[in-house]
Design an enzyme around this catalytic site. Structure first.
Site, PDB file in Angstrom:
ATOM      1  N   THR A   1     -34.663 -38.240   4.078  1.00 28.28           N
ATOM      2  CA  THR A   1     -33.794 -38.996   3.210  1.00 28.28           C
ATOM      3  C   THR A   1     -33.529 -40.090   3.674  1.00 28.28           C
ATOM      4  O   THR A   1     -32.911 -40.428   4.752  1.00 28.28           O
ATOM      5  CB  THR A   1     -32.608 -38.012   2.542  1.00 28.28           C
ATOM      6  OG1 THR A   1     -33.013 -36.900   2.295  1.00 28.28           O
ATOM      7  CG2 THR A   1     -31.920 -39.171   1.454  1.00 28.28           C
TER       8      THR A   1
ATOM      9  N   ARG B   1     -37.733 -27.590  -7.236  1.00 25.88           N
ATOM     10  CA  ARG B   1     -36.563 -27.676  -6.524  1.00 25.88           C
ATOM     11  C   ARG B   1     -35.936 -28.999  -6.348  1.00 25.88           C
ATOM     12  O   ARG B   1     -36.408 -30.104  -6.311  1.00 25.88           O
ATOM     13  CB  ARG B   1     -37.167 -27.369  -5.020  1.00 25.88           C
ATOM     14  CG  ARG B   1     -35.984 -27.170  -4.039  1.00 25.88           C
ATOM     15  CD  ARG B   1     -35.955 -28.378  -3.282  1.00 25.88           C
ATOM     16  NE  ARG B   1     -35.185 -28.408  -1.972  1.00 25.88           N
ATOM     17  CZ  ARG B   1     -34.829 -29.361  -1.317  1.00 25.88           C
ATOM     18  NH1 ARG B   1     -35.048 -30.599  -1.614  1.00 25.88           N
ATOM     19  NH2 ARG B   1     -33.971 -29.412  -0.310  1.00 25.88           N
ATOM     20  N   VAL B   2     -34.602 -29.102  -6.358  1.00 20.67           N
ATOM     21  CA  VAL B   2     -33.758 -30.187  -6.189  1.00 20.67           C
ATOM     22  C   VAL B   2     -32.944 -30.136  -5.170  1.00 20.67           C
ATOM     23  O   VAL B   2     -32.255 -28.870  -4.872  1.00 20.67           O
ATOM     24  CB  VAL B   2     -32.943 -30.683  -7.397  1.00 20.67           C
ATOM     25  CG1 VAL B   2     -32.324 -31.868  -7.484  1.00 20.67           C
ATOM     26  CG2 VAL B   2     -34.163 -31.029  -8.521  1.00 20.67           C
ATOM     27  N   GLY B   3     -32.850 -31.128  -4.167  1.00 18.73           N
ATOM     28  CA  GLY B   3     -31.811 -30.731  -3.013  1.00 18.73           C
ATOM     29  C   GLY B   3     -30.507 -31.575  -3.174  1.00 18.73           C
ATOM     30  O   GLY B   3     -30.261 -31.664  -4.547  1.00 18.73           O
ATOM     31  N   ASP B   4     -29.952 -32.145  -2.185  1.00 20.31           N
ATOM     32  CA  ASP B   4     -28.567 -32.473  -2.314  1.00 20.31           C
ATOM     33  C   ASP B   4     -28.605 -34.029  -2.487  1.00 20.31           C
ATOM     34  O   ASP B   4     -27.660 -34.250  -3.341  1.00 20.31           O
ATOM     35  CB  ASP B   4     -28.106 -32.410  -0.891  1.00 20.31           C
ATOM     36  CG  ASP B   4     -28.737 -33.282   0.024  1.00 20.31           C
ATOM     37  OD1 ASP B   4     -30.113 -32.785   0.298  1.00 20.31           O
ATOM     38  OD2 ASP B   4     -28.147 -33.750   0.859  1.00 20.31           O
TER      39      ASP B   4
ATOM     40  N   THR C   1     -28.224 -36.071   5.120  1.00 25.92           N
ATOM     41  CA  THR C   1     -29.653 -35.939   5.282  1.00 25.92           C
ATOM     42  C   THR C   1     -30.010 -34.653   5.722  1.00 25.92           C
ATOM     43  O   THR C   1     -29.233 -34.053   6.519  1.00 25.92           O
ATOM     44  CB  THR C   1     -30.416 -37.179   6.177  1.00 25.92           C
ATOM     45  OG1 THR C   1     -31.654 -36.909   6.294  1.00 25.92           O
ATOM     46  CG2 THR C   1     -29.853 -37.184   7.485  1.00 25.92           C
ATOM     47  N   GLY C   2     -31.307 -34.395   5.558  1.00 23.65           N
ATOM     48  CA  GLY C   2     -31.528 -32.947   6.162  1.00 23.65           C
ATOM     49  C   GLY C   2     -31.594 -31.704   5.155  1.00 23.65           C
ATOM     50  O   GLY C   2     -31.817 -32.139   3.772  1.00 23.65           O
TER      51      GLY C   2
ATOM     52  N   GLY D   1     -31.032 -29.684   2.149  1.00 21.92           N
ATOM     53  CA  GLY D   1     -30.190 -30.074   1.168  1.00 21.92           C
ATOM     54  C   GLY D   1     -29.680 -28.954   0.685  1.00 21.92           C
ATOM     55  O   GLY D   1     -28.228 -28.942   0.138  1.00 21.92           O
TER      56      GLY D   1
HETATM   57  N1  GLY Z   1     -31.804 -33.871   1.862  1.00 23.95           N
HETATM   58  C1  GLY Z   1     -32.869 -33.966   1.201  1.00 23.95           C
HETATM   59  C2  GLY Z   1     -33.282 -32.840   0.419  1.00 23.95           C
HETATM   60  O1  GLY Z   1     -32.923 -31.704   0.889  1.00 23.95           O
HETATM   61  O2  GLY Z   1     -33.984 -32.604  -0.568  1.00 23.95           O
END
Ligand code: GLY
Length: 343
Positions: A202, A230-233, A253-254, A256
């Site tokens: 990210t 799928r949706v992350g952070d 970042t990383g 999520g």
């Molecule tokens: N940090 C990005 C994600 O996990 O989507």
């Protein structure tokens, strides 16, 4: 196979750790001048993004404009993990997540957005033109089109197309295991590459302008080869990004999923409000994730990047290899973050 740029290791523990042309990565951020603007962003791509943000900040512009224009540079690049050319999901579609937040706690967000080049700008429109904070999927795309954003053709970068073909050869379509061994392309971002380095994901950016106001943005294609939907952070206010103009700002970042479960960026900002330095605050929340994940922490990477109200930056990661870009006054450089695991 996705590769990060190769850097030459020059020294450890000194001010300069890595040299590439005029770009240096050190272990300490440069001193920030009082009353001067500053912008920080995740990973090496942050150097170019910061340049665009600096164009605005150096002329006395607003931090909000800077963090939007800054990450747009990465969204437009053929990056493995941000923008329309990035790694697709398991069905071959690039789906994008982004958010933005200003000094008044206004915020906007989009998730699972397809075929729009600049999700961060759509997030800003959500913030400024709707009574809502978050739009997702077809609704987010419909809103973007109504706002005049063109519908683009998805065009994977050669690297992303190659990585997807490689993933298709080896992988089955099934829900990912949490304790995944990242052999090049795990279902979660960032993956550990065969050379042992962590692949970046990210771009998160936070900035302070000449008035001392804070804003932040965050944009990503999320985990490569994720399950569809799928949706992350990154688009989640409080997880991938949080700004409080009195306490500070943080982005993540990383992986999520593990940022969301500790409300990562919000937690870091609350610790800064209690008086912790940005680095100490990031470290505490990284330690919280490691404690929750136990043995599994060895297989995931998460990093936080924060800026306090004095314009002091700080960062911390689970594993070594995370670095951030800073631009302040005449300085621009990469800084190596500290990490829970040392190798
Ligand atoms: N940090 C990005 C994600 O996990 O989507």
């Amino acid at each position: 196979m996705v590769h990060r740029r190769k850097f030459i290791q020059a020294s450890v523990g000194g001010t300069l750790g890595i040299i590439l042309g005029k770009i240096a990565a050190g272990n300490q951020a440069p001193a920030v001048l009082k009353g001067q603007p500053v912008v920080i962003s995740t990973w090496d791509a942050g150097m170019e993004a910061n340049k665009a943000a600096w164009e605005i900040l150096s002329k006395g512009g607003r931090a909000l404009d800077a963090v939007e224009k800054g990450v747009m540079v990465t969204e437009a690049s053929q990056n493995c993990c941000v923008g329309l050319g990035a790694n697709p999901d398991r069905d071959g579609f690039v789906t994008l997540d982004a958010c933005i937040m200003d000094e008044f706690s206004n915020c906007g967000s989009v998730a699972f957005l397809e075929r729009i080049k600049h999700p961060v700008s759509v997030a800003r429109r959500v913030m400024e033109k709707t009574p809502h904070v978050m739009l997702v999927g077809a609704g987010a795309q419909q809103f973007a089109l109504a706002e005049g954003f063109p519908l683009e053709e998805q065009k994977l970068s050669p690297e992303a197309a190659g990585a997807y073909q490689e993933w298709l050869l080896k992988s089955e379509y099934k829900p990912p295991l949490i304790n995944v061994e990242n052999k090049g392309h795990g279902p979660f971002a960032p993956a550990r590459l065969s050379n042992g380095e962590w692949n970046h994901d990210t771009i998160g950016m936070v900035a302070m302008d000449t008035k001392g106001n804070l804003s932040g943005s965050c944009t990503t294609s999320g985990a490569g080869f994720k399950m569809r939907g799928r949706v992350g952070d990154s688009p989640i206010i409080g997880a991938g990004l949080f700004v409080d103009n009195e306490a500070g700002a943080c982005t993540a970042t990383g992986q999520g999923e593990d940022v969301i479960r500790v409300a990562g960026s919000h937690s870091v900002v609350e610790l800064m409000r209690q008086g912790l330095s940005p680095e100490a605050a990031c470290k505490k929340i990284i330690e919280r994730i490691v404690k929750i994940k136990k043995e599994k922490a060895k297989n995931i990477q998460v990093a936080f990047l924060a800026l306090n109200k004095k314009g002091i930056p700080g960062a911390y990661a689970i594993h070594p290899g995370f670095r951030y870009a800073i631009r302040s006054g005449k300085k621009e450089m990469l800084v190596n973050a500290g990490s829970y695991f040392k190798e």
